[in-house]
Design a protein around this motif. Structure first.
Motif, PDB file in Angstrom:
ATOM      1  N   ASP A 164       0.795  -1.221   0.000  1.00 47.15           N
ATOM      2  CA  ASP A 164       0.000   0.000   0.000  1.00 47.15           C
ATOM      3  C   ASP A 164       0.832   1.278   0.000  1.00 47.15           C
ATOM      4  OD1 ASP A 164      -2.335  -1.461  -0.027  1.00 47.15           O
ATOM      5  OD2 ASP A 164      -2.478  -1.553   2.150  1.00 47.15           O
ATOM      6  N   LEU A 165       2.077   1.203   0.439  1.00 42.42           N
ATOM      7  CA  LEU A 165       2.925   2.391   0.443  1.00 42.42           C
ATOM      8  C   LEU A 165       4.010   2.329  -0.616  1.00 42.42           C
ATOM      9  CD1 LEU A 165       3.302   2.989   4.287  1.00 42.42           C
ATOM     10  CD2 LEU A 165       1.665   3.974   2.695  1.00 42.42           C
ATOM     11  N   GLU A 166       4.606   1.159  -0.807  1.00 46.86           N
ATOM     12  CA  GLU A 166       5.656   1.018  -1.815  1.00 46.86           C
ATOM     13  C   GLU A 166       5.106   0.620  -3.177  1.00 46.86           C
ATOM     14  OE1 GLU A 166       8.695   1.904  -1.261  1.00 46.86           O
ATOM     15  OE2 GLU A 166       8.304   2.323   0.853  1.00 46.86           O
ATOM     16  N   ASP A 167       3.837   0.207  -3.201  1.00 46.23           N
ATOM     17  CA  ASP A 167       3.142  -0.126  -4.451  1.00 46.23           C
ATOM     18  C   ASP A 167       3.800  -1.275  -5.208  1.00 46.23           C
ATOM     19  OD1 ASP A 167       0.965   0.273  -6.135  1.00 46.23           O
ATOM     20  OD2 ASP A 167       2.094   1.565  -7.497  1.00 46.23           O
ATOM     21  N   LEU A 168       4.353  -2.238  -4.472  1.00 48.95           N
ATOM     22  CA  LEU A 168       4.910  -3.415  -5.112  1.00 48.95           C
ATOM     23  C   LEU A 168       3.782  -4.363  -5.516  1.00 48.95           C
ATOM     24  CD1 LEU A 168       7.546  -2.317  -3.864  1.00 48.95           C
ATOM     25  CD2 LEU A 168       8.187  -4.680  -3.352  1.00 48.95           C
ATOM     26  N   SER A 169       4.012  -5.138  -6.553  1.00 49.79           N
ATOM     27  CA  SER A 169       3.040  -6.141  -6.968  1.00 49.79           C
ATOM     28  C   SER A 169       3.064  -7.307  -5.984  1.00 49.79           C
ATOM     29  CB  SER A 169       3.365  -6.654  -8.367  1.00 49.79           C
ATOM     30  OG  SER A 169       4.575  -7.409  -8.345  1.00 49.79           O
ATOM     31  N   ASP A 175       8.503 -12.237  -3.569  1.00 49.86           N
ATOM     32  CA  ASP A 175       9.952 -12.348  -3.755  1.00 49.86           C
ATOM     33  C   ASP A 175      10.704 -11.700  -2.599  1.00 49.86           C
ATOM     34  OD1 ASP A 175      12.351 -12.933  -4.867  1.00 49.86           O
ATOM     35  OD2 ASP A 175      12.192 -11.573  -6.571  1.00 49.86           O
ATOM     36  N   VAL A 176      10.273 -10.503  -2.205  1.00 49.30           N
ATOM     37  CA  VAL A 176      10.936  -9.794  -1.111  1.00 49.30           C
ATOM     38  C   VAL A 176      10.845 -10.583   0.192  1.00 49.30           C
ATOM     39  CG1 VAL A 176      10.805  -7.760   0.388  1.00 49.30           C
ATOM     40  CG2 VAL A 176      10.663  -7.485  -2.098  1.00 49.30           C
ATOM     41  N   LEU A 177       9.651 -11.096   0.495  1.00 46.71           N
ATOM     42  CA  LEU A 177       9.421 -11.782   1.769  1.00 46.71           C
ATOM     43  C   LEU A 177       9.736 -13.270   1.708  1.00 46.71           C
ATOM     44  CD1 LEU A 177       6.063 -10.073   2.850  1.00 46.71           C
ATOM     45  CD2 LEU A 177       8.413  -9.414   3.426  1.00 46.71           C
ATOM     46  N   ASP A 178       9.983 -13.781   0.490  1.00 49.68           N
ATOM     47  CA  ASP A 178      10.305 -15.199   0.292  1.00 49.68           C
ATOM     48  C   ASP A 178       9.172 -16.094   0.790  1.00 49.68           C
ATOM     49  OD1 ASP A 178      11.831 -17.315  -0.597  1.00 49.68           O
ATOM     50  OD2 ASP A 178      12.957 -17.526   1.276  1.00 49.68           O
ATOM     51  N   VAL A 179       7.948 -15.753   0.376  1.00 46.52           N
ATOM     52  CA  VAL A 179       6.768 -16.549   0.714  1.00 46.52           C
ATOM     53  C   VAL A 179       5.926 -16.721  -0.541  1.00 46.52           C
ATOM     54  CG1 VAL A 179       6.727 -15.776   3.127  1.00 46.52           C
ATOM     55  CG2 VAL A 179       5.452 -14.488   1.395  1.00 46.52           C
ATOM     56  N   SER A 180       4.881 -17.540  -0.442  1.00 46.15           N
ATOM     57  CA  SER A 180       4.017 -17.784  -1.590  1.00 46.15           C
ATOM     58  C   SER A 180       3.072 -16.613  -1.818  1.00 46.15           C
ATOM     59  CB  SER A 180       3.189 -19.051  -1.360  1.00 46.15           C
ATOM     60  OG  SER A 180       2.249 -18.845  -0.311  1.00 46.15           O
ATOM     61  N   LEU A 181       2.462 -16.570  -3.015  1.00 44.15           N
ATOM     62  CA  LEU A 181       1.496 -15.525  -3.322  1.00 44.15           C
ATOM     63  C   LEU A 181       0.303 -15.592  -2.380  1.00 44.15           C
ATOM     64  CD1 LEU A 181       1.316 -15.406  -7.237  1.00 44.15           C
ATOM     65  CD2 LEU A 181       2.065 -13.586  -5.701  1.00 44.15           C
ATOM     66  N   GLY A 182      -0.133 -16.806  -2.065  1.00 39.14           N
ATOM     67  CA  GLY A 182      -1.260 -16.960  -1.156  1.00 39.14           C
ATOM     68  C   GLY A 182      -0.955 -16.389   0.221  1.00 39.14           C
ATOM     69  N   GLN A 214     -16.535   2.015   0.281  1.00 39.76           N
ATOM     70  CA  GLN A 214     -16.755   2.101  -1.148  1.00 39.76           C
ATOM     71  C   GLN A 214     -16.135   0.877  -1.785  1.00 39.76           C
ATOM     72  OE1 GLN A 214     -15.172   5.732  -2.674  1.00 39.76           O
ATOM     73  NE2 GLN A 214     -16.249   7.029  -1.203  1.00 39.76           N
ATOM     74  N   THR A 215     -16.670   0.490  -2.885  1.00 36.35           N
ATOM     75  CA  THR A 215     -16.130  -0.668  -3.583  1.00 36.35           C
ATOM     76  C   THR A 215     -14.905  -0.239  -4.367  1.00 36.35           C
ATOM     77  OG1 THR A 215     -18.302  -1.640  -3.789  1.00 36.35           O
ATOM     78  CG2 THR A 215     -16.579  -2.479  -5.250  1.00 36.35           C
ATOM     79  N   ALA A 216     -13.806  -0.957  -4.143  1.00 37.21           N
ATOM     80  CA  ALA A 216     -12.562  -0.633  -4.857  1.00 37.21           C
ATOM     81  C   ALA A 216     -11.821  -1.906  -5.135  1.00 37.21           C
ATOM     82  CB  ALA A 216     -11.708   0.318  -4.040  1.00 37.21           C
ATOM     83  N   ALA A 217     -11.402  -2.101  -6.368  1.00 33.71           N
ATOM     84  CA  ALA A 217     -10.658  -3.300  -6.738  1.00 33.71           C
ATOM     85  C   ALA A 217      -9.200  -3.079  -6.433  1.00 33.71           C
ATOM     86  CB  ALA A 217     -10.844  -3.609  -8.213  1.00 33.71           C
ATOM     87  N   ASP A 218      -8.517  -4.141  -6.009  1.00 36.67           N
ATOM     88  CA  ASP A 218      -7.077  -4.046  -5.743  1.00 36.67           C
ATOM     89  C   ASP A 218      -6.371  -4.903  -6.783  1.00 36.67           C
ATOM     90  OD1 ASP A 218      -4.597  -3.828  -4.820  1.00 36.67           O
ATOM     91  OD2 ASP A 218      -4.967  -4.640  -2.828  1.00 36.67           O
TER      92      ASP A 218
END
Length: 218
Positions: A164-169, A175-182, A214-218
């Protein structure tokens, strides 16, 4: 002169053809390459570290430690990830190490959430995935969010800050945290909900403020 709409995007590394060329120069000990790396990442890393540790006055020292590790280990970096995510991974690890040191020597670690089973305003929010920063309508609210971040468990705090602050995907965060996407998505969701709860406790009772879902997609 290039036609309108066909301009070439400015290079990510001014003075260097690409990241690979910069890395080779870093490995060979080029001072100009080190200067380019610092110019690109010193401030972003400082800002990231400042948001991940409890004592922001220590951010400068931690940032210095980060780049010492980067410079010492760049010859071993083989490009399995981008240079950015590799540096951010070192920054997150160094920030967590400093937090643990403070936890052992200066104060107890802050818990993820306050205890209590009562239903509150958060239980009625319709969009759990909405970024808390979407609610920051002015600088006062942004300041409140920064304060609320300090109370998050560092595991969830890192994920929320990176997203939310660094706007990383999500992929970059994994990759940074070395964990799965889930795991990344779970940590972001839980961190946002904890942050949301802290904001309500901080702002609603004393100021009569109300969040408008409000509805907002991430």
């Amino acid at each position: 002169m290039p036609e309108l709409g066909n301009e070439v995007a400015p290079p990510e590394w001014p003075g260097w053809p690409d990241e690979g060329c910069l890395l080779e120069s870093l490995r060979s000990g080029s001072e100009s390459a080190y200067e380019a790396l610092l110019e690109r990442f010193q401030l972003p890393v400082f800002n990231l570290v400042q948001r991940l540790i409890d004592d922001s006055s220590e951010a400068g020292d931690v940032t210095q430690d980060v780049f010492l590790k980067v410079f010492r280990n760049v010859t071993a970096f083989r490009g399995q990830s981008s240079l950015k995510t590799w540096i951010y991974r070192i920054a997150v690890n160094e920030a967590h190490n400093r937090r643990r040191w403070f936890g052992r020597h200066k104060r107890a670690e802050v818990g993820l959430e306050a205890e209590g089973d009562g239903l509150g305003y958060l239980d009625h929010l319709s969009d759990a995935a909405r970024s808390p920063y979407d609610l920051a309508l002015n600088e006062e609210w942004r300041s409140a969010i920064e304060k609320a971040l300090e109370g998050l468990n560092p595991v969830f705090r890192s994920a929320v800050v990176l997203r939310d602050l660094e706007d990383l995907s999500y992929e970059e965060i994994a990759d940074v945290l070395d964990v799965s996407l889930g795991t990344v998505k779970s940590r972001i969701l839980r961190g946002r909900e904890s942050l949301r709860k802290a904001l309500v406790e901080q702002l609603e009772p004393s100021r009569g403020l109300h969040f408008t879902p409000q509805t907002a997609a991430d």
